[in-house]
Design an enzyme around this catalytic site. Sequence first.
Site, PDB file in Angstrom:
ATOM      1  N   CYS A  81       0.771  -1.154   0.029  1.00  0.00           N
ATOM      2  CA  CYS A  81      -0.014  -0.096   0.032  1.00  0.00           C
ATOM      3  C   CYS A  81       0.815   1.324   0.192  1.00  0.00           C
ATOM      4  CB  CYS A  81      -0.931   0.151   1.124  1.00  0.00           C
ATOM      5  SG  CYS A  81      -1.922   1.569   1.379  1.00  0.00           S
ATOM      6  N   CYS A  84      -0.096   3.995   2.521  1.00  0.00           N
ATOM      7  CA  CYS A  84       0.258   3.559   3.996  1.00  0.00           C
ATOM      8  C   CYS A  84       1.705   4.066   4.200  1.00  0.00           C
ATOM      9  CB  CYS A  84       0.307   2.002   4.290  1.00  0.00           C
ATOM     10  SG  CYS A  84      -1.403   1.379   3.926  1.00  0.00           S
TER      11      CYS A  84
END
Length: 329
Positions: A81, A84
């Site tokens: 991600c 993230c």
Amino acid sequence: MQPRNMSMSGVVDLAAVKAAQEAKAKAEQARAEAARQGGGAVSGVSPSSLVIDVDEAGFEREVLQRSTEVPVVIDFWAEWCEPCKQLSPLLEGLAREYNGRFVLAKIDVDANQMLMQQFQVQGIPAVFAVVAGQALPLFQGAAPVEQIRQTLDQLIQVGEERFGLTGVTVDPDAEGGDEQQEAPVAEIPAGPYDALLESAVEALDAGDLAGAVQAYRNVLSDDPGNTEAKLGLAQAELLQRVQGLDPQQVRKDAADRPADVAAQIAAADLDLVGGHVEDAFGRLIEAVRRTAGEDRDAARVRLLELLDVVGSDDPRVSAARTQLARVLF
């Protein structure tokens, strides 16, 4: 391990909570006072423990149980991600900056699919919080740092005002090894309220409860976060409330009128003074459970006051906070 006591509807409407500057100041003052009383060598958690990796096996211990002492912010992330990779370091930095006012728990969704499902995570990064065993969503996706700060401040105020959570004390020397333990500790000068606190203790020893209450209030009027004064005031007020009561009549009233919140509060005070800690907590938790409005708030406030009298280090206090959260939400 399933967090059955969680309510995904949220603890409170965070948008309705006042600005958290006052709560932050109180928490900072409480930590400063704890450091002063400890003679400069503060006993607390290590800085590295403010950011922890959590899996399904450790969730109950690391998140649910820990949330009875300090708000736990959960960062759901994954290696693949990209957002993230921007958000996670930011949250880690904020955890260190807030210095014990919350703990950051990082959960890898690829390795913990069950937790992702339990929190009904629709996409990552996703950030939740757990306060006194109760979960609430904070935000999803990347967010500006100032917006995150505002959310954290509101969360901290919820934890302090609703559940009495003031965070954990961070010991910067906890990971420093044995060498630092030999370093001399400079003598800390007397604080501005030491004389008032000493006079309050002397008044308590002399049985002058009104004098002790006033002395503690004098400290708190200038220093609302003074932990020694808060604890002393809670104890002095408890002794003042039970002074002159007829224990038999109070207990009879509580037994005859189980729906009378005032009667249950008076009995809980006597329970605690008599050493029946769990009975006192249980009586008030039950009163909160079956009442509403002003009666419920009166029982809740008295319970928080009695929790302060016993102290956060007592495991019965953590258990009572969790039970209170269950009946409130």
